[in-house]
Design a protein around this motif. Sequence first.
Motif, PDB file in Angstrom:
ATOM      1  N   VAL A 188       0.807  -1.124  -0.051  1.00  0.00           N
ATOM      2  CA  VAL A 188       0.082  -0.149  -0.096  1.00  0.00           C
ATOM      3  C   VAL A 188       0.841   1.414  -0.042  1.00  0.00           C
ATOM      4  O   VAL A 188       1.732   1.306   0.690  1.00  0.00           O
ATOM      5  N   GLY A 189       0.458   2.343  -0.957  1.00  0.00           N
ATOM      6  CA  GLY A 189       1.458   3.380  -1.216  1.00  0.00           C
ATOM      7  C   GLY A 189       1.694   4.201   0.292  1.00  0.00           C
ATOM      8  O   GLY A 189       0.532   4.187   1.077  1.00  0.00           O
ATOM      9  N   GLY A 190       2.888   4.449   0.363  1.00  0.00           N
ATOM     10  CA  GLY A 190       3.039   5.348   1.699  1.00  0.00           C
ATOM     11  C   GLY A 190       3.640   4.325   2.901  1.00  0.00           C
ATOM     12  O   GLY A 190       4.101   4.798   3.899  1.00  0.00           O
ATOM     13  N   VAL A 191       3.295   3.147   2.782  1.00  0.00           N
ATOM     14  CA  VAL A 191       3.816   2.196   3.937  1.00  0.00           C
ATOM     15  C   VAL A 191       5.050   1.766   3.723  1.00  0.00           C
ATOM     16  O   VAL A 191       5.540   1.174   2.623  1.00  0.00           O
ATOM     17  N   PRO A 192       6.041   1.896   4.601  1.00  0.00           N
ATOM     18  CA  PRO A 192       7.516   1.436   4.435  1.00  0.00           C
ATOM     19  C   PRO A 192       7.576   0.105   4.236  1.00  0.00           C
ATOM     20  O   PRO A 192       6.689  -0.808   4.718  1.00  0.00           O
ATOM     21  N   VAL A 193       8.755  -0.193   3.395  1.00  0.00           N
ATOM     22  CA  VAL A 193       8.807  -1.479   3.116  1.00  0.00           C
ATOM     23  C   VAL A 193       9.232  -2.449   4.593  1.00  0.00           C
ATOM     24  O   VAL A 193      10.101  -1.970   5.352  1.00  0.00           O
ATOM     25  N   ALA A 194       8.624  -3.535   4.825  1.00  0.00           N
ATOM     26  CA  ALA A 194       8.906  -4.114   6.229  1.00  0.00           C
ATOM     27  C   ALA A 194      10.125  -4.591   6.483  1.00  0.00           C
ATOM     28  O   ALA A 194      10.729  -4.700   7.393  1.00  0.00           O
ATOM     29  N   ASP A 195      10.910  -5.054   5.147  1.00  0.00           N
ATOM     30  CA  ASP A 195      12.450  -5.672   5.218  1.00  0.00           C
ATOM     31  C   ASP A 195      12.985  -5.390   3.964  1.00  0.00           C
ATOM     32  O   ASP A 195      12.654  -5.807   2.790  1.00  0.00           O
ATOM     33  N   GLU A 196      13.867  -4.235   4.047  1.00  0.00           N
ATOM     34  CA  GLU A 196      14.779  -3.808   3.164  1.00  0.00           C
ATOM     35  C   GLU A 196      15.233  -4.783   2.078  1.00  0.00           C
ATOM     36  O   GLU A 196      15.787  -4.716   0.970  1.00  0.00           O
ATOM     37  N   GLY A 197      15.586  -6.072   3.009  1.00  0.00           N
ATOM     38  CA  GLY A 197      16.480  -6.987   2.189  1.00  0.00           C
ATOM     39  C   GLY A 197      15.560  -8.149   1.775  1.00  0.00           C
ATOM     40  O   GLY A 197      16.302  -9.115   1.340  1.00  0.00           O
ATOM     41  N   LEU A 198      14.483  -7.995   1.709  1.00  0.00           N
ATOM     42  CA  LEU A 198      13.351  -9.138   1.253  1.00  0.00           C
ATOM     43  C   LEU A 198      14.036  -9.859  -0.036  1.00  0.00           C
ATOM     44  O   LEU A 198      14.051 -11.218   0.187  1.00  0.00           O
ATOM     45  N   PHE A 199      14.190  -9.347  -0.900  1.00  0.00           N
ATOM     46  CA  PHE A 199      14.299  -9.680  -2.273  1.00  0.00           C
ATOM     47  C   PHE A 199      15.617 -10.266  -2.268  1.00  0.00           C
ATOM     48  O   PHE A 199      15.682 -11.447  -2.845  1.00  0.00           O
ATOM     49  N   ILE A 200      16.570  -9.975  -1.628  1.00  0.00           N
ATOM     50  CA  ILE A 200      17.931 -10.631  -1.522  1.00  0.00           C
ATOM     51  C   ILE A 200      17.803 -11.752  -0.744  1.00  0.00           C
ATOM     52  O   ILE A 200      18.318 -12.889  -1.197  1.00  0.00           O
ATOM     53  N   HIS A 201      17.178 -11.846   0.271  1.00  0.00           N
ATOM     54  CA  HIS A 201      16.911 -12.931   1.261  1.00  0.00           C
ATOM     55  C   HIS A 201      16.578 -14.077   0.546  1.00  0.00           C
ATOM     56  O   HIS A 201      17.099 -15.091   0.428  1.00  0.00           O
ATOM     57  N   ARG A 202      15.469 -13.802  -0.379  1.00  0.00           N
ATOM     58  CA  ARG A 202      14.697 -14.908  -0.978  1.00  0.00           C
ATOM     59  C   ARG A 202      15.646 -15.274  -2.032  1.00  0.00           C
ATOM     60  O   ARG A 202      15.657 -16.708  -2.262  1.00  0.00           O
ATOM     61  N   ALA A 203      16.307 -14.571  -2.778  1.00  0.00           N
ATOM     62  CA  ALA A 203      17.036 -15.007  -3.994  1.00  0.00           C
ATOM     63  C   ALA A 203      18.560 -15.509  -3.354  1.00  0.00           C
ATOM     64  O   ALA A 203      18.794 -16.762  -4.079  1.00  0.00           O
ATOM     65  N   TYR A 204      19.004 -15.445  -2.264  1.00  0.00           N
ATOM     66  CA  TYR A 204      20.114 -15.869  -1.513  1.00  0.00           C
ATOM     67  C   TYR A 204      19.582 -17.283  -1.305  1.00  0.00           C
ATOM     68  O   TYR A 204      20.350 -18.277  -1.689  1.00  0.00           O
ATOM     69  N   THR A 205      18.491 -17.621  -0.607  1.00  0.00           N
ATOM     70  CA  THR A 205      18.040 -18.953  -0.429  1.00  0.00           C
ATOM     71  C   THR A 205      17.679 -19.784  -1.658  1.00  0.00           C
ATOM     72  O   THR A 205      18.383 -20.832  -1.551  1.00  0.00           O
ATOM     73  N   ARG A 206      17.353 -19.333  -2.739  1.00  0.00           N
ATOM     74  CA  ARG A 206      17.090 -20.130  -3.824  1.00  0.00           C
ATOM     75  C   ARG A 206      18.197 -20.632  -4.499  1.00  0.00           C
ATOM     76  O   ARG A 206      18.695 -21.604  -4.948  1.00  0.00           O
ATOM     77  N   ALA A 207      19.293 -19.559  -4.559  1.00  0.00           N
ATOM     78  CA  ALA A 207      20.651 -19.567  -5.519  1.00  0.00           C
ATOM     79  C   ALA A 207      21.509 -20.849  -4.514  1.00  0.00           C
ATOM     80  O   ALA A 207      21.891 -21.490  -5.219  1.00  0.00           O
ATOM     81  N   THR A 208      21.480 -20.561  -3.173  1.00  0.00           N
ATOM     82  CA  THR A 208      22.374 -21.364  -2.314  1.00  0.00           C
ATOM     83  C   THR A 208      21.827 -22.815  -2.526  1.00  0.00           C
ATOM     84  O   THR A 208      22.723 -23.865  -2.206  1.00  0.00           O
ATOM     85  N   GLU A 209      20.523 -23.107  -2.342  1.00  0.00           N
ATOM     86  CA  GLU A 209      19.901 -24.386  -2.320  1.00  0.00           C
ATOM     87  C   GLU A 209      20.286 -25.144  -3.447  1.00  0.00           C
ATOM     88  O   GLU A 209      20.384 -26.235  -3.703  1.00  0.00           O
ATOM     89  N   ASN A 210      20.504 -24.508  -4.639  1.00  0.00           N
ATOM     90  CA  ASN A 210      20.699 -25.238  -5.966  1.00  0.00           C
ATOM     91  C   ASN A 210      21.872 -24.899  -6.712  1.00  0.00           C
ATOM     92  O   ASN A 210      21.964 -25.689  -7.785  1.00  0.00           O
ATOM     93  N   GLY A 211      22.704 -24.077  -6.136  1.00  0.00           N
ATOM     94  CA  GLY A 211      23.816 -23.554  -6.946  1.00  0.00           C
ATOM     95  C   GLY A 211      23.711 -23.128  -8.246  1.00  0.00           C
ATOM     96  O   GLY A 211      24.249 -23.386  -9.341  1.00  0.00           O
ATOM     97  N   VAL A 212      22.610 -22.016  -8.240  1.00  0.00           N
ATOM     98  CA  VAL A 212      22.262 -21.175  -9.686  1.00  0.00           C
ATOM     99  C   VAL A 212      22.631 -19.651  -9.418  1.00  0.00           C
ATOM    100  O   VAL A 212      22.603 -19.166  -8.217  1.00  0.00           O
ATOM    101  N   PHE A 213      23.011 -19.100 -10.501  1.00  0.00           N
ATOM    102  CA  PHE A 213      22.671 -17.586 -10.476  1.00  0.00           C
ATOM    103  C   PHE A 213      21.171 -17.176 -10.333  1.00  0.00           C
ATOM    104  O   PHE A 213      20.218 -17.856 -11.037  1.00  0.00           O
TER     105      PHE A 213
END
Length: 288
Positions: A188-213
């Motif tokens: 919702v507009g104006g509401v701060p992002v709850a976790d600034e690193g959310l997208f990095i956390h998710r990408a990190y998990t999938r990358a390291t689980e499988n050894g992919v970029f």
Amino acid sequence: MIRAALVQFEPRALDPARNFQRMADAIDAEGKDADLIVFPELSNTGYVEPVAAGGAIEAKVPDFGLALWEACAELGGEEIRNLSELAAKHRAYLVLGLGLRDPQMRGVMRNASVLIGPQGIEGAYVKVHQWHNEKLYFKKGDQIGTWPGPGCRLGMQICYDIRFPEITRILALQGADVVTNIWASSGVGGVPVADEGLFIHRAYTRATENGVFFLSCNRAGVQAGHRFFGRSCAVAPNGRVIGALEHDREDVLRVDIDLQEVARYRAFTGIWTDRDPELYARYLTASR
């Protein structure tokens, strides 16, 4: 070495002519250097409305479903042919988040990630896991596949798919070195992002689980009172962040991908040789 460009841009709702032109301009600009150019989810149509359950439809149209279908592209249509010509011109691969019309059933739509290479359309993935109001408009996908990319095997997923680890695992089992996830993730507009690193956390998990970029490309901008989070990022197989946009504005994230890192990480960790699929299958089958 692959040079990738993740285009974090703002599609205008139900304005495919403008959106396709902006995509073409970005391909011309980035194609001079990039081997792989990635665009967000539903780049040609904008996101569905209401953006969230219980919200309002901001678009001034009498029938949003019909307007969305009219804004969708045809896989063999002129707009995609034009982008295919640009891919051939620049010898580049494109990952395009597109609303597509079903080729047989009038009024049926698909939320797709389309891969185009220098030789034309290589493949298309239709989103399997649909978020909230997407179910009102799109028919879900029922196939998971990989395709040839620029010197690699490439797998595609879309937004909410990332919460289901089976998708990335299946892509890796099919030989993917690089996985793209394209988003239209907002709050919702104006509401701060709850976790600034959310997208990095998710990408990190999938990358390291499988050894992919893992390349995560989200859209920017505002639609129907919701602000899209942006924050596109790219993570190496060992979890190293190779690039990230720390904002929600229009921008391009450019990263270099060394495919040797895939073999190096997998050989070092043993994540594939140490798997025990037969053991897992006993429990997965019992809990279905």
